[in-house]
Each structure stands twice: as C-alpha cells, then as structure tokens.
Write an enzyme that holds these catalytic residues in place. Structure first.
Site, PDB file in Angstrom:
ATOM      1  CB  CYS A  35      -0.921   0.018   1.225  1.00 53.23           C
ATOM      2  SG  CYS A  35      -2.155  -1.295   1.207  1.00 53.23           S
ATOM      3  CG  ASP A  37       3.284   5.206   3.415  1.00 56.69           C
ATOM      4  OD1 ASP A  37       4.417   5.661   3.221  1.00 56.69           O
ATOM      5  OD2 ASP A  37       2.253   5.721   2.956  1.00 56.69           O
ATOM      6  CB  CYS A  62       7.088   9.503   1.256  1.00 61.05           C
ATOM      7  SG  CYS A  62       5.976  10.004   2.582  1.00 61.05           S
ATOM      8  CB  CYS A 106       3.597  10.347   7.373  1.00 62.57           C
ATOM      9  SG  CYS A 106       3.725  10.128   5.581  1.00 62.57           S
TER      10      CYS A 106
END
Length: 297
Positions: A35, A37, A62, A106
């Site tokens: 997916c 992450d 990222c 995140c």
C-alpha cells in the site's frame, strides 16, 4: 512539490533512532509495503516502571514517513507507556514544525505503530485487519474505525481532509461515498452538518501527456539531478529499465550494499513521484532482474 519544513528535512536526511533494536520487548507493525507505507516501531521498556528506555524504527515510505517515525521515537523516549499513548499524530506533526496536509497520514501511521507496540508489550491483541464489511478504502486498506478515530482526533470535516490524514479515497475514489457517510455520523455527534464540498480536482498527471520515450528521458533527467549527491559519497545510480509504474535502477560504488541503500532508494522514489506527478516504485535491478527476465521469456 510539497513544502517541507527544515525540521522535516533534517529528520529525513539524518533520521534519529533508525534501525533494528535487538533487545526490544515491544514491537508494533503497521501499514503494508503493497500500500506504499509500512512501519515497525521497536521499544525497550523497563518492566518495573513501564518507562520507554529506547525506541527505534524501520520504515518503508516517503520522506514524511521517515521523518514522522524519527520524530515519534524522540518524543516517546523516557516517557512511561501511559504518557506515551497520549502522544497524538498532531504532536508528531508539531514536533516537525508541521507537515504538508497531503502527508498528515504519515503522523497517523506513527501513532498507530505506538498503540500496536504498547499492546504487544502488554500482551493485548491489537490488529489492523478488518472485520467483514468494515473495509472502506480497498486501495489502501483503510477501515471505518481508523477513519472515525482520525476524524474525531483531528476535527476533520471534508473528504479531502480524510484523504490527507489517512490516504483513504486517494486512489480510485470509489470509497468517497463511504467516507461521506462516516463524516455525516461523526459531524452529527458534534452537532454539525456535513457539507459535501467537492473534493479538489486532482492535478492532471503530467506523465499522461508524455510519450514513453519522453517519460524515460524525464526520469533520466531527475536521476541526473540526484547523481551529484551520491557521487559526493563515492556512489552513483543508473537507470536500468522502466516497466509501467516500476523503475529499475542499479546502485553503483559506495551506494551498492550500503546500510542506507533502502533509505536512499526511498528518497529517490519520493523525488520521482513528486516530479512525475504519479505513483512509482523504485526497485534495485538485482531484486527484479530475475522476475523481469522471466516475464520476457
């Protein structure tokens, strides 16, 4: 390109507490590489005081995911578990002097990893898989519970905000109706009415306007702009192949087999996604060469 704070850049290029924690007695795994992450948070907890003596992380994602994980470990070290659990995703973002709205998910992932690690330490079952019918976003495997909790914790009120904080709805968009239903429910609890403001139209994918040759040349140009940074550390990178959304590269010199190779590839992948305006996956050629060869037999 997203506007990152200096602190985000600092924690991305020089992450704190990155790597395995050999004597960890609490481990939390969240996300999925498929997916985009994934995060493993490892804690060393003092059994008498339940104080976090050390915290380390391993992440695939990222620059914001790396920076958020780094910040989280710095925030919780020295805290008792109950105090650490009070750390919110907004606390993580604030520690980094803010995150771009599109990257708030995140910080949410970091908070989930902490909850999972504490549950693991206390022997409590914690799982992020989904009961029948609870899965809202199939693209990123986001369930209704996470969406509801995130809306409440961050006072969200639009589908676009939910996407920024959870990634739900950021793929095929077919789950927007389900997200709206959750927003109606949660906003009603706050005495508010959901206003179905249209989600901002996605930017036109610049890659869609390019021929395959133009796209490859664009990728090469981006890699050329990154190359001097690698060469300063006696390394380099070369483009091997481009197969749809997968970009195969070869790490050269000091970059080949370096302990920071995975993180370097993540940074390159992030740069390519931002410049191309599309999701891509950067894979070292040695990992994909056999599969690629087999596909062309």
């Amino acid at each position: 390109m997203w506007d990152y704070s200096e602190k985000v850049k600092e924690h991305f290029f020089s992450p704190r507490n990155s790597g395995a924690l050999e004597d960890a007695n609490a481990i939390g795994d969240v996300g999925s590489i498929n997916c985009g992450d994934a995060l493993r948070l490892m804690l060393k907890v003092d059994p008498e005081s339940e104080t976090i003596l050390d915290a380390r992380f391993q992440t695939f994602g990222c620059g914001s995911a790396i920076a958020s994980s780094s910040a989280l470990t710095e925030i919780i070290k020295g805290k008792k578990l109950d105090d650490a659990l009070k750390v919110s995703n907004q606390d993580i973002a604030d520690y980094l002097d803010g995150l771009p709205p599109e990257k708030m998910h995140c910080s949410v992932m970091g908070r989930e990893a902490l909850q999972a690690a504490v549950a693991n330490y206390r022997g409590v079952e914690w799982k992020d898989d989904h009961e029948e019918g609870a899965l809202i976003c199939k693209c990123f495997a986001i369930d209704a519970v996470l969406i509801e909790e995130t809306i409440r914790a961050n006072d969200l009120s639009t589908v676009e905000e939910v996407t920024n904080y959870t990634k739900a709805g950021g793929g095929c968009s077919s789950c927007h109706e389900g997200i709206e239903e959750i927003l109606v429910k949660v906003l009603a609890e706050r005495g508010e009415t959901f206003n179905p403001i249209p989600v901002k139209a996605k930017k036109v994918d610049p890659a869609a306007k390019m021929t395959n040759l133009q796209r490859i040349k664009r990728i090469e140009m981006i890699l050329d702009s990154i190359r001097p940074q690698l060469q300063r550390d006696h390394g380099d990178i070369e483009l091997v192949d481009v197969d749809g959304k997968t970009i195969y590269v070869n790490m050269i010199g000091a970059c080949a087999g370096c302990q920071m190779e995975a993180m370097t590839l993540q940074g390159i992948q992030q740069r390519l996604m931002e410049d191309l305006g599309e999701f891509v996956k950067v894979v070292p050629s040695r990992a994909g060469s056999y599969a690629r060869a087999a596909s062309h037999v």
